[in-house]
Design a protein around this motif. Structure first.
Motif, PDB file in Angstrom:
ATOM      1  N   ILE A 242      47.017  50.388  42.067  1.00 23.69           N
ATOM      2  CA  ILE A 242      47.974  50.388  43.163  1.00 23.69           C
ATOM      3  C   ILE A 242      47.571  49.289  44.124  1.00 23.69           C
ATOM      4  CG2 ILE A 242      48.928  51.737  45.070  1.00 23.69           C
ATOM      5  CD1 ILE A 242      49.144  53.973  43.277  1.00 23.69           C
ATOM      6  N   TRP A 243      48.409  48.305  44.196  1.00 27.31           N
ATOM      7  CA  TRP A 243      48.148  47.108  44.996  1.00 27.31           C
ATOM      8  C   TRP A 243      48.859  47.260  46.327  1.00 27.31           C
ATOM      9  CZ3 TRP A 243      45.036  43.599  42.273  1.00 27.31           C
ATOM     10  CH2 TRP A 243      44.939  43.824  40.886  1.00 27.31           C
ATOM     11  N   GLU A 244      48.122  47.029  47.406  1.00 31.30           N
ATOM     12  CA  GLU A 244      48.703  47.193  48.738  1.00 31.30           C
ATOM     13  C   GLU A 244      48.644  45.879  49.499  1.00 31.30           C
ATOM     14  OE1 GLU A 244      47.323  50.530  51.144  1.00 31.30           O
ATOM     15  OE2 GLU A 244      47.312  49.230  52.917  1.00 31.30           O
TER      16      GLU A 244
ATOM     17  N   TYR B  22      45.604  43.088  50.036  1.00 26.31           N
ATOM     18  CA  TYR B  22      44.240  43.228  50.567  1.00 26.31           C
ATOM     19  C   TYR B  22      43.559  44.518  50.097  1.00 26.31           C
ATOM     20  CZ  TYR B  22      47.222  45.815  53.720  1.00 26.31           C
ATOM     21  OH  TYR B  22      48.189  46.664  54.193  1.00 26.31           O
ATOM     22  N   LYS B  23      44.298  45.394  49.403  1.00 32.74           N
ATOM     23  CA  LYS B  23      43.674  46.618  48.890  1.00 32.74           C
ATOM     24  C   LYS B  23      44.124  46.887  47.458  1.00 32.74           C
ATOM     25  CE  LYS B  23      42.555  49.579  52.838  1.00 32.74           C
ATOM     26  NZ  LYS B  23      42.887  50.799  53.583  1.00 32.74           N
ATOM     27  N   LEU B  24      43.198  47.436  46.677  1.00 31.14           N
ATOM     28  CA  LEU B  24      43.497  47.887  45.315  1.00 31.14           C
ATOM     29  C   LEU B  24      42.979  49.320  45.189  1.00 31.14           C
ATOM     30  CD1 LEU B  24      44.293  47.531  42.324  1.00 31.14           C
ATOM     31  CD2 LEU B  24      42.080  46.412  41.954  1.00 31.14           C
TER      32      LEU B  24
ATOM     33  N   TRP C 284      39.254  48.054  49.819  1.00 35.58           N
ATOM     34  CA  TRP C 284      39.418  46.621  50.117  1.00 35.58           C
ATOM     35  C   TRP C 284      39.298  45.825  48.832  1.00 35.58           C
ATOM     36  CZ3 TRP C 284      41.646  46.057  54.436  1.00 35.58           C
ATOM     37  CH2 TRP C 284      41.268  46.743  55.588  1.00 35.58           C
ATOM     38  N   LEU C 285      40.111  44.820  48.715  1.00 32.80           N
ATOM     39  CA  LEU C 285      40.076  43.956  47.539  1.00 32.80           C
ATOM     40  C   LEU C 285      38.707  43.280  47.453  1.00 32.80           C
ATOM     41  CD1 LEU C 285      42.341  43.356  45.501  1.00 32.80           C
ATOM     42  CD2 LEU C 285      42.798  41.245  46.779  1.00 32.80           C
ATOM     43  N   THR C 286      38.032  43.423  46.314  1.00 39.22           N
ATOM     44  CA  THR C 286      36.696  42.841  46.156  1.00 39.22           C
ATOM     45  C   THR C 286      36.804  41.337  45.913  1.00 39.22           C
ATOM     46  OG1 THR C 286      36.791  43.208  43.778  1.00 39.22           O
ATOM     47  CG2 THR C 286      35.803  44.972  45.119  1.00 39.22           C
TER      48      THR C 286
ATOM     49  N   VAL D  20      42.046  38.330  50.326  1.00 37.08           N
ATOM     50  CA  VAL D  20      43.507  38.412  50.191  1.00 37.08           C
ATOM     51  C   VAL D  20      43.960  37.608  48.979  1.00 37.08           C
ATOM     52  CG1 VAL D  20      45.736  37.950  51.298  1.00 37.08           C
ATOM     53  CG2 VAL D  20      43.786  38.657  52.702  1.00 37.08           C
ATOM     54  N   ARG D  21      44.803  38.217  48.156  1.00 35.66           N
ATOM     55  CA  ARG D  21      45.417  37.502  47.050  1.00 35.66           C
ATOM     56  C   ARG D  21      46.919  37.763  47.085  1.00 35.66           C
ATOM     57  NH1 ARG D  21      43.837  40.157  41.297  1.00 35.66           N
ATOM     58  NH2 ARG D  21      44.889  38.289  40.530  1.00 35.66           N
TER      59      ARG D  21
END
Ligand SMILES: Nc1nc2c(c(=O)[nH]1)N[C@H]1C(S)=C(S)[C@@H](COP(=O)(O)O)O[C@H]1N2
Ligand SMILES: [Mo]
Length: 418
Positions: free
Chosen positions: A149-151, A208-210, A214-216, A223-224
């Motif tokens: 789940i990508w946020e 910015y979150k998976l 927080w996105l590693t 951020v991607r």
């Protein structure tokens, strides 16, 4: 709670999912050497299904496709901090292309101190954050890299802050690349796709979150970009620059590899498990997964033939005796895996209802699982194939069999019956 539910609650996640589905649907016997199951668990299938991976991928199980020398996520924390790859130091520039400029009134630049930083992104997130499930897949690799789940904040929210006025036809974007132009990995989208979410697609996001974390650095943090319907090369990691352009053509790095960079995710099937040893006339439990692409998924089918006995005039085996496998239903709440808090779908995830159940199934842009029991076979060597049929009735590898628009080839798995 029904008695059957109480009983099943104690069983493994996928076993339970599978049982409930099989019980409800009561799949009838199949022709073509394959059969389903009645409303009791077939022990041999139970084991195979119980060993399946969770629906969402644990964070440390995602596979990595990163270019760069060194790859940016291998840099020391100190170095990452220095080059803007931590939440404290990240900055995003949004500017007009120098050669084909979009007219924008409020560019965001480091030199003028107007670049977007992480606190400003979080401020936008308070009112604009969205999250959705997606399987990340590399166009050049046969199997998906992970489902999560990508946020993020919709990219269009940030673009509108720059006040574009005219001459806006495309968005170019790239990330940190060791400050060497030759290492730049870039992608692009039509302005229309970024500004409007057609066909009920989730928005293109600054992620910015998976799975709630927080996105590693390895996943492209802080951020991607994540593009819901596209292959991975559109989801640029370590994002640092967005360039609005009046140029109307793609400039993706993946063009250089002869790839079809406008290809949305395809639907296809693959096998996960066939027993290591099979005795003659013994039923054969098989499991697998299907990636659900832009055209959805109606069914998964399997076909067994004696090794080398395939028709030679039917490259996609459309005349073969394919039999339906069972697509496993969605996990119950609390059973999604992937290191999600409480193993549950977060509130307000696009495509899910208030109880965290998917609104449609099989869910587009995800990876679902399937299972089937093959009838016993005489001793010999065999080839198992699986294929998908999408919601439009198109059987794999159609409608787009070309390799450089993403994997769609019908998989071949050999096995021996002794
Ligand atoms: N900056 C940058 N972004 C990138 C890449 C890269 O090498 N550099 N690889 C891309 C490719 S080809 C794929 S398939 C996905 C893979 O995402 P993952 O490593 O999180 O699985 O990231 C994409 N984003
Ligand atoms: Mo990729």
């Amino acid at each position: 709670m029904r008695d059957s539910d109480r009983f099943l609650r104690d069983h493994l996640l996928v076993t339970r999912r599978f049982f409930v589905r099989a019980g409800i649907v009561g799949v009838a016997a199949f022709g073509g050497g394959v059969r389903g199951w009645a409303d009791s668990l077939e022990p041999e299938l139970n084991d195979a299904v119980a060993r399946l991976e969770s629906f969402m991928t644990p964070l440390d199980k995602f596979r990595d496709v990163s270019r760069g020398s060194p790859v940016p996520h291998s840099l020391s924390e100190e170095k990452r901090s220095e080059v803007g790859l931590t939440r404290e130091t990240w900055r995003l520039e949004v500017t007009a292309d120098q050669d084909h400029p979009t007219r924008i009134k409020q560019p965001m630049t480091n030199s003028s101190g107007t670049a977007l930083d992480f606190p400003a992104l979080m401020k936008l997130a308070e009112t604009h954050a969205v999250r959705f499930a997606k399987v990340m897949t590399c166009l050049n690799i046969g199997c998906p890299l992970g489902t999560g789940i990508w946020e993020g904040v919709p990219l269009k929210v940030v673009i509108w802050k720059t006040q574009p006025v005219e001459n806006f036809r495309r968005v170019f974007y790239y990330g940190y690349h060791n400050n060497e132009p030759k290492q730049m990995f870039r992608s692009s989208l039509p302005a229309g796709r970024v500004l409007e979410d057609v066909y009920d697609l989730p928005p293109v996001i600054l992620c910015y979150k998976l799975n709630g974390a927080w996105l590693t650095p390895e996943r492209g943090g802080p951020v991607r970009v994540v593009v819901p319907e596209s292959y991975g090369f559109k989801s640029i990691k370590w994002l640092s620059h967005i360039v609005l352009t009046n140029l109307a053509v793609a400039n993706d790095t993946y063009i250089e590899g002869n790839n079809d960079v406008d290809s949305p995710l395809k639907t296809f099937a693959a096998t996960l498990s066939v027993p290591p040893s099979i005795a003659a006339n013994q039923r054969i439990p098989v499991t697998g997964y299907a990636q659900v692409g832009i055209s959805g998924l109606r069914k998964v089918q399997v076909w067994v033939c004696r090794k080398g006995a395939e028709p030679t005039d039917d490259p996609y085996f459309v005349t073969a005796e394919w039999s339906d496998a069972t697509i496993l239903p969605a996990p119950e709440s609390g059973k999604w895996g992937g290191d999600l808090p409480d193993s549950t779908i977060p509130a307000d995830t696009l495509g899910f209802d208030n109880e965290g159940r998917p609104k449609t199934w099989p869910m587009r842009f995800s990876k679902v699982h399937w299972a089937v029991i093959l009838d016993g076979l005489p001793a010999g060597e065999y080839t198992l194939r699986s294929r998908t049929v999408d919601e439009k009735g198109q059987a794999q590898p159609m409608p787009r069999p070309f390799r450089k628009s993403g994997h769609a080839e019908i998989e071949t798995v050999g096995f021996v019956v002794k």
